[in-house]
Scaffold this motif. Structure first.
Motif, PDB file in Angstrom:
ATOM      1  N   VAL A  97       0.830  -1.198   0.000  1.00 17.57           N
ATOM      2  CA  VAL A  97       0.000   0.000   0.000  1.00 17.57           C
ATOM      3  C   VAL A  97       0.865   1.248   0.000  1.00 17.57           C
ATOM      4  CG1 VAL A  97      -1.713   1.310   1.302  1.00 17.57           C
ATOM      5  CG2 VAL A  97      -1.902  -1.164   1.154  1.00 17.57           C
ATOM      6  N   VAL A  98       1.945   1.246   0.828  1.00 24.91           N
ATOM      7  CA  VAL A  98       2.858   2.389   0.869  1.00 24.91           C
ATOM      8  C   VAL A  98       3.422   2.664  -0.505  1.00 24.91           C
ATOM      9  CG1 VAL A  98       5.080   3.186   1.757  1.00 24.91           C
ATOM     10  CG2 VAL A  98       3.453   2.099   3.292  1.00 24.91           C
ATOM     11  N   GLY A  99       3.732   1.611  -1.237  1.00 21.43           N
ATOM     12  CA  GLY A  99       4.321   1.775  -2.553  1.00 21.43           C
ATOM     13  C   GLY A  99       3.320   2.006  -3.647  1.00 21.43           C
ATOM     14  N   GLY A 100       2.044   2.147  -3.299  1.00 23.00           N
ATOM     15  CA  GLY A 100       1.029   2.423  -4.311  1.00 23.00           C
ATOM     16  C   GLY A 100       0.475   1.169  -4.935  1.00 23.00           C
ATOM     17  N   GLN A 101       0.739   0.012  -4.312  1.00 22.65           N
ATOM     18  CA  GLN A 101       0.252  -1.240  -4.862  1.00 22.65           C
ATOM     19  C   GLN A 101      -0.520  -1.994  -3.799  1.00 22.65           C
ATOM     20  OE1 GLN A 101       3.276  -3.903  -6.171  1.00 22.65           O
ATOM     21  NE2 GLN A 101       1.868  -5.398  -7.004  1.00 22.65           N
ATOM     22  N   SER A 102      -1.780  -2.292  -4.045  1.00 19.35           N
ATOM     23  CA  SER A 102      -2.592  -3.073  -3.127  1.00 19.35           C
ATOM     24  C   SER A 102      -3.507  -3.939  -3.953  1.00 19.35           C
ATOM     25  CB  SER A 102      -3.398  -2.147  -2.211  1.00 19.35           C
ATOM     26  OG  SER A 102      -4.335  -1.428  -2.955  1.00 19.35           O
ATOM     27  N   LEU A 103      -4.687  -4.220  -3.438  1.00 23.63           N
ATOM     28  CA  LEU A 103      -5.630  -5.027  -4.207  1.00 23.63           C
ATOM     29  C   LEU A 103      -5.982  -4.364  -5.524  1.00 23.63           C
ATOM     30  CD1 LEU A 103      -8.064  -6.320  -1.448  1.00 23.63           C
ATOM     31  CD2 LEU A 103      -6.248  -7.566  -2.601  1.00 23.63           C
ATOM     32  N   SER A 104      -5.936  -3.035  -5.548  1.00 23.66           N
ATOM     33  CA  SER A 104      -6.290  -2.323  -6.767  1.00 23.66           C
ATOM     34  C   SER A 104      -5.246  -2.504  -7.843  1.00 23.66           C
ATOM     35  CB  SER A 104      -6.446  -0.825  -6.470  1.00 23.66           C
ATOM     36  OG  SER A 104      -5.195  -0.274  -6.114  1.00 23.66           O
ATOM     37  N   GLN A 105      -4.058  -3.076  -7.451  1.00 31.45           N
ATOM     38  CA  GLN A 105      -2.989  -3.233  -8.410  1.00 31.45           C
ATOM     39  C   GLN A 105      -3.209  -4.424  -9.329  1.00 31.45           C
ATOM     40  OE1 GLN A 105      -0.857  -1.047  -8.961  1.00 31.45           O
ATOM     41  NE2 GLN A 105      -0.006  -2.228 -10.627  1.00 31.45           N
ATOM     42  N   GLN A 106      -4.156  -5.263  -8.962  1.00 33.03           N
ATOM     43  CA  GLN A 106      -4.472  -6.380  -9.817  1.00 33.03           C
ATOM     44  C   GLN A 106      -5.036  -5.868 -11.144  1.00 33.03           C
ATOM     45  OE1 GLN A 106      -7.224  -8.684  -7.601  1.00 33.03           O
ATOM     46  NE2 GLN A 106      -5.802  -9.054  -5.905  1.00 33.03           N
ATOM     47  N   THR A 107      -4.845  -6.637 -12.192  1.00 33.60           N
ATOM     48  CA  THR A 107      -5.356  -6.232 -13.493  1.00 33.60           C
ATOM     49  C   THR A 107      -6.865  -6.039 -13.428  1.00 33.60           C
ATOM     50  OG1 THR A 107      -3.612  -7.505 -14.565  1.00 33.60           O
ATOM     51  CG2 THR A 107      -5.508  -6.865 -15.923  1.00 33.60           C
ATOM     52  N   ALA A 108      -7.322  -4.870 -13.849  1.00 35.64           N
ATOM     53  CA  ALA A 108      -8.741  -4.551 -13.774  1.00 35.64           C
ATOM     54  C   ALA A 108      -9.545  -5.490 -14.672  1.00 35.64           C
ATOM     55  CB  ALA A 108      -8.972  -3.106 -14.184  1.00 35.64           C
ATOM     56  N   GLN A 109     -10.603  -6.037 -14.134  1.00 37.05           N
ATOM     57  CA  GLN A 109     -11.483  -6.912 -14.888  1.00 37.05           C
ATOM     58  C   GLN A 109     -12.783  -6.169 -15.197  1.00 37.05           C
ATOM     59  OE1 GLN A 109     -10.579  -9.971 -15.918  1.00 37.05           O
ATOM     60  NE2 GLN A 109      -8.578  -9.693 -14.941  1.00 37.05           N
ATOM     61  N   PRO A 110     -13.419  -6.492 -16.315  1.00 42.59           N
ATOM     62  CA  PRO A 110     -14.707  -5.859 -16.620  1.00 42.59           C
ATOM     63  C   PRO A 110     -15.671  -6.082 -15.471  1.00 42.59           C
ATOM     64  CG  PRO A 110     -13.889  -7.086 -18.509  1.00 42.59           C
ATOM     65  CD  PRO A 110     -12.989  -7.431 -17.362  1.00 42.59           C
ATOM     66  N   TYR A 111     -16.336  -5.019 -15.065  1.00 39.04           N
ATOM     67  CA  TYR A 111     -17.195  -5.124 -13.892  1.00 39.04           C
ATOM     68  C   TYR A 111     -18.602  -5.524 -14.276  1.00 39.04           C
ATOM     69  CZ  TYR A 111     -19.907  -3.973  -9.782  1.00 39.04           C
ATOM     70  OH  TYR A 111     -20.773  -4.042  -8.720  1.00 39.04           O
ATOM     71  N   GLN A 112     -19.105  -6.533 -13.584  1.00 41.33           N
ATOM     72  CA  GLN A 112     -20.482  -6.953 -13.749  1.00 41.33           C
ATOM     73  C   GLN A 112     -21.102  -7.021 -12.356  1.00 41.33           C
ATOM     74  OE1 GLN A 112     -20.383 -10.672 -15.965  1.00 41.33           O
ATOM     75  NE2 GLN A 112     -20.676  -9.592 -17.902  1.00 41.33           N
ATOM     76  N   GLU A 113     -22.151  -6.265 -12.134  1.00 39.20           N
ATOM     77  CA  GLU A 113     -22.776  -6.196 -10.830  1.00 39.20           C
ATOM     78  C   GLU A 113     -23.509  -7.491 -10.510  1.00 39.20           C
ATOM     79  OE1 GLU A 113     -24.922  -2.603  -8.586  1.00 39.20           O
ATOM     80  OE2 GLU A 113     -26.183  -3.479 -10.161  1.00 39.20           O
ATOM     81  N   THR A 114     -23.161  -8.089  -9.382  1.00 36.79           N
ATOM     82  CA  THR A 114     -23.838  -9.300  -8.945  1.00 36.79           C
ATOM     83  C   THR A 114     -25.176  -8.933  -8.301  1.00 36.79           C
ATOM     84  OG1 THR A 114     -22.856  -9.265  -6.733  1.00 36.79           O
ATOM     85  CG2 THR A 114     -21.603 -10.380  -8.487  1.00 36.79           C
ATOM     86  N   ALA A 115     -26.006  -9.930  -8.094  1.00 36.25           N
ATOM     87  CA  ALA A 115     -27.298  -9.692  -7.446  1.00 36.25           C
ATOM     88  C   ALA A 115     -27.097  -9.157  -6.033  1.00 36.25           C
ATOM     89  CB  ALA A 115     -28.109 -10.986  -7.422  1.00 36.25           C
ATOM     90  N   GLU A 116     -26.078  -9.674  -5.326  1.00 34.58           N
ATOM     91  CA  GLU A 116     -25.790  -9.203  -3.968  1.00 34.58           C
ATOM     92  C   GLU A 116     -25.333  -7.749  -3.988  1.00 34.58           C
ATOM     93  OE1 GLU A 116     -22.899 -10.230  -0.121  1.00 34.58           O
ATOM     94  OE2 GLU A 116     -22.828 -11.471  -1.939  1.00 34.58           O
ATOM     95  N   ASP A 117     -24.449  -7.420  -4.946  1.00 37.02           N
ATOM     96  CA  ASP A 117     -23.983  -6.038  -5.068  1.00 37.02           C
ATOM     97  C   ASP A 117     -25.127  -5.096  -5.416  1.00 37.02           C
ATOM     98  OD1 ASP A 117     -21.399  -6.642  -4.440  1.00 37.02           O
ATOM     99  OD2 ASP A 117     -20.657  -6.662  -6.506  1.00 37.02           O
ATOM    100  N   ALA A 118     -26.015  -5.548  -6.276  1.00 39.98           N
ATOM    101  CA  ALA A 118     -27.148  -4.715  -6.686  1.00 39.98           C
ATOM    102  C   ALA A 118     -28.036  -4.402  -5.493  1.00 39.98           C
ATOM    103  CB  ALA A 118     -27.948  -5.413  -7.782  1.00 39.98           C
ATOM    104  N   GLN A 119     -28.256  -5.408  -4.632  1.00 41.07           N
ATOM    105  CA  GLN A 119     -29.093  -5.173  -3.458  1.00 41.07           C
ATOM    106  C   GLN A 119     -28.395  -4.232  -2.478  1.00 41.07           C
ATOM    107  OE1 GLN A 119     -31.837  -8.034  -1.585  1.00 41.07           O
ATOM    108  NE2 GLN A 119     -30.386  -8.112   0.108  1.00 41.07           N
ATOM    109  N   THR A 120     -27.077  -4.399  -2.322  1.00 45.49           N
ATOM    110  CA  THR A 120     -26.329  -3.511  -1.424  1.00 45.49           C
ATOM    111  C   THR A 120     -26.348  -2.081  -1.946  1.00 45.49           C
ATOM    112  OG1 THR A 120     -24.859  -5.333  -0.781  1.00 45.49           O
ATOM    113  CG2 THR A 120     -24.113  -3.104  -0.290  1.00 45.49           C
TER     114      THR A 120
END
Length: 313
Positions: free
Chosen positions: A65-88
């Protein structure tokens, strides 16, 4: 918590499709040495403790995280909203609308006009008016652009990793239409909106000015009082919203108190390191956070949330 069927706010900006990948690598030893030398001994201790908390609670390497790399550093995947995410997302929009209705009423009662904040949904990382932010930071409010930022995965982490009320649902309670823990999530949203209220009232500016002239321990103490007031404002919202919508169900208040307890500075530090460093507290202890949320919930009075002049927190 009953939330379905009520108005959903249109003040939501969905940036989840952008993926939030910013690039960059891990921090080199020399870079870390330079950072720590600028922070000083106390600052380094605080950073190390917070890093351990991030590692313990969220499973994220703090050096990355200090170096600017965390979970967001993973290659971005096309986002598709799941049913759980939609309800949240839908729940978040309803709760945001509830805060709008509540604070508009409170501001109007004193002859003021409430300005609605925008809530930004992001994934992994985001560019805010206050700079680049990572999901590991958790939900936050930026006074510069007057926006609340939330990665919805934080709520899943609350339920799964922090163990907030995920097992409290009573299957025999047929009136419950949502999952256990949802009021704890509403509390998080209301807390961040509480920071927006502080910004509108000029409280945030005064605190920032005072912190610039204060010592490190004094600055942290001011931060604690600001955070506890936002907790109290969240309770004020819950009080008014209950009167207006009767949205609370059995166990909901306990969920919020449980959440407040488990995000107290002392609780997090003890979980991460086995001991606490009170001078490094920035949000308040578990007992303090629970107390001030409960104060707002019981009174519904914004004037009872003056943590800055309280002799005892």
């Amino acid at each position: 918590m009953r939330w379905k069927g009520r108005r959903e706010s249109n003040q939501v900006e969905d940036q989840r499709a952008s993926g939030g990948s910013f690039g960059g690598g891990g921090a080199s030893p020399l870079a870390l040495m330079a950072i720590f030398s600028r922070l000083g001994v106390k600052g380094t201790i605080v950073v190390v403790i917070l890093g351990l908390i991030v590692w313990k609670v969220f499973g994220i390497n703090p050096l990355a995280v200090v170096g600017g790399q965390s979970l967001s550093q993973q290659t971005a995947q096309p986002y598709q909203e799941t049913a759980e995410d939609a309800q949240t997302r839908q729940m978040v929009q309803v709760i945001l609308a509830d805060t709008e209705d509540t604070w508009q009423q409170i501001f109007a009662s004193s002859g003021q006009q409430y300005q609605k904040p925008t809530l930004v949904l992001f994934r992994n990382g985001v560019q805010s008016g206050c700079g680049t932010a990572q999901s590991a930071m958790g939900p936050f409010y930026c006074p510069v652009d007057q926006k609340v930022y939330i990665d919805l995965s934080f709520f899943q982490q609350m339920r799964q990793q922090m163990g907030i009320s995920g097992d409290q649902q009573n299957s025999s309670e047929t009136t419950r239409n949502d999952q256990a823990g949802d009021f704890a999530e509403a509390y998080v949203i209301a807390h961040e909106v509480g920071h927006h209220v502080q910004n509108l009232l000029g409280i945030s500016t005064k605190v920032q000015q005072a912190r610039q002239q204060a010592s490190e321990s004094q600055s942290n103490a001011l931060s604690v009082r600001q955070e506890l007031q936002a907790d109290c404002f969240a309770g004020v919202w819950a009080n008014h919203n209950q009167q207006r919508t009767q949205f609370l169900q059995a166990g909901d208040v306990e969920e919020a108190m449980d959440a407040a307890h488990k995000i107290g500075d002392d609780y997090l530090q003890k979980q991460a390191t086995g001991h606490v460093v009170p001078d490094s507290f920035t949000h308040g202890t578990s007992a303090q956070r629970s107390h001030w949320f409960n104060t707002g919930l019981k009174t519904g009075d914004i004037n009872q949330c003056d943590t800055f002049n309280a002799s005892q927190l």
